[in-house]
Enzyme design. Structure first.
Site, PDB file in Angstrom:
ATOM      1  N   LYS A 175     -20.674 -59.156  38.710  1.00 59.13           N
ATOM      2  CA  LYS A 175     -19.345 -59.411  39.420  1.00 59.13           C
ATOM      3  C   LYS A 175     -19.117 -58.719  40.972  1.00 59.13           C
ATOM      4  CE  LYS A 175     -17.255 -61.940  36.071  1.00 59.13           C
ATOM      5  NZ  LYS A 175     -17.832 -63.942  36.302  1.00 59.13           N
ATOM      6  N   HIS A 294     -26.544 -70.828  29.511  1.00 51.00           N
ATOM      7  CA  HIS A 294     -24.381 -70.598  29.862  1.00 51.00           C
ATOM      8  C   HIS A 294     -23.950 -72.201  29.708  1.00 51.00           C
ATOM      9  CE1 HIS A 294     -21.218 -70.659  32.443  1.00 51.00           C
ATOM     10  NE2 HIS A 294     -21.195 -68.968  32.026  1.00 51.00           N
TER      11      HIS A 294
END
Length: 476
Positions: A175, A294
């Protein structure tokens, strides 16, 4: 009239529209071992009987159309048609039913999830006679499963490649997910891996944007992996997202990852598509790459209780198409996931045989005939205080992935990784000693804080953080 027309007329062809239930509702049908079985949650329009609605689903997802056609007589409908063979009302809803449909195996191309879904969940979901329609579960017959190669490697082969046993694997999503340069991104990867994580990860929407092109990211991440491995003596990996605008570009990225010597790549399998995913899985199998999956966009399809497709179906489809990891929800974090239902499809991902269990949302007994299992990935809003629950819920064969729960540590990325690794090792040791993680979890974490200042700092930061919302996906 031509002789052909006369022949058709003589066997009873009559133009016009007839009720679907006359042909496609067959309550006496005994299902075959080779049938694909589907459980649909059907909400008919007012005035449409359940039998007609269920038959319409069977018809429109197999051989039927809105009117009688001449060419029906040129094939055997009894051989190829879908059949609604059982209907049961949904408790607590007067106008909702679970309709069971059986599809002959000959309707589907071998080894193609794309073709299977095009038939079963194609045009029928826009059918006007239905207010809503949801595919709850599929029974994939053994004969069809054996036409797929499945996951590139599977759980045991992955553990052997990584030389890591007896505990969940530990990961982190880098992140902020967008905006970092490739060099700064690689720095974060290195710090997390050096601190004790097994994997770091590209976020789902990291592909090849102007601020960080894919080739630069791959190079800096490979450098970070090699440096962290040299310093820790452990095998490390980073999920390099190979998802791209074309299949050709996707494979090019996977080839470059293999040339760099990294152990794993990643794909967004719903947005990328099942054809692309199966192609990538085949490449990974042939070239020794693990494949992380994902599920970006899944909630568009599976979030609503009455319409769409349950994630357990998407999970089964992924096991057919191919993937070694897939995100599965956390039960305790920020993303949707009720415990029993989540564990139901986690078992469908990992186990070779799963019994029917409606209390966990499993409508059919499913055998995978030695198809390799898939590691569930718990990711989204989790931190060190969740570690006992995650270890107890998911067990050893899982990946526990902390993004903000690593990078949000007040001392930096590496201490955040240390905190998570210490918490995990403490929970695994306590479990192996016979302690009850569900009851003693907080005590176990506090005890570990005494000899890990990194963990103590993490516990202080996230001691008040909870995501207490009611799950949408619940048992009837």
């Amino acid at each position: 009239m031509s002789p052909q027309t006369e022949t058709k007329a003589s066997v009873g062809f009559k133009a016009g529209v007839k009720d679907y239930k006359l042909t496609y509702y067959t309550p006496d049908y005994e299902t075959l071992d080779t049938d694909i079985l589907a459980a649909f949650r059907v909400t008919p329009q007012p005035g449409v009987p359940a039998e007609e609605a269920g038959a319409a689903v069977a018809a429109e997802s197999s051989t039927g159309t809105w009117t009688t056609v001449w060419t029906d007589g040129l094939t055997s409908l009894d051989r190829y048609k879908g059949r609604c063979y059982h209907i049961e009302p949904v408790a607590g809803d007067e106008n909702q039913y679970i309709c069971y449909v059986a599809y002959p195996l000959d309707l589907f191309e071998e080894g193609s999830v794309t073709n299977m879904f095009t038939s079963i969940v194609g045009n029928v979901f826009g059918f006007k006679a239905l207010r809503a329609l949801r595919l709850e579960d599929l029974r994939i017959p053994v004969a069809y499963i054996k036409t797929f190669l499945g996951p590139p490697h599977g759980i045991q082969v992955e553990r052997d490649k990584l030389n890591k046993y007896g505990r969940p694997l530990l990961g982190c999503t880098i992140k902020p997910k967008l905006g970092l340069s490739a060099k700064n991104y690689g720095r974060a990867v290195y710090e997390c891996l050096r601190g004790g994580l097994d994997f770091t990860k590209d976020d789902e929407n990291v592909n090849s944007q102007p601020f960080m092109r894919w080739r630069d990211r791959f190079l800096f991440c490979a450098e970070a992996i090699n440096k962290a491995q040299a310093e820790t003596g452990e095998i490390k990996g980073h999920y390099l997202n190979a998802t791209a605008g074309t299949c050709e570009e996707m494979i090019k990225r996977a080839v470059f990852a293999r040339e760099l010597g990294v152990p794993i790549v990643m794909h967004d399998y719903i947005t990328g598509g099942f054809t692309a995913n199966t192609s990538l899985a085949h490449y990974c199998r042939d070239n020794g790459l693990l494949l992380h999956i994902h599920r970006a966009m899944h909630a568009v399809i599976d979030r609503q209780k009455n319409h769409g497709m349950h994630f357990r179906v998407l999970a089964k489809a992924l096991r057919l198409s191919g993937g070694d990891h897939i995100h599965s929800g956390t039960v305790v974090g920020k993303l949707e996931g009720e415990r029993d239902i989540t564990l139901g499809f986690v078992d469908l991902l990992r186990d070779d045989f799963t019994e029917k269990d409606r209390s966990r949302g499993i409508y059919f007994t499913q055998s995978w005939v030695s198809t390799p299992g898939v590691l569930p990935v718990a990711s989204g809003g989790i931190h060190v205080w969740h570690m006992p629950a995650l270890t107890e819920i998911f067990g050893d064969d899982s990946v526990l992935q902390f993004g903000g729960g690593t990078l949000g540590h007040p001392w930096g990325n590496a201490p955040g990784a240390v905190a998570n690794r210490v918490a995990l090792e403490a929970c695994v040791q306590a479990r192996n000693e016979g302690r009850d993680l569900a009851r003693e979890g907080n005590t176990i974490i506090r005890e570990a804080c005494k000899w890990s200042p990194e963990l103590a700092a993490a516990c202080e930061v996230w001691k008040e953080i909870k995501f207490e919302f009611q799950a949408m996906d619940t048992i009837d």
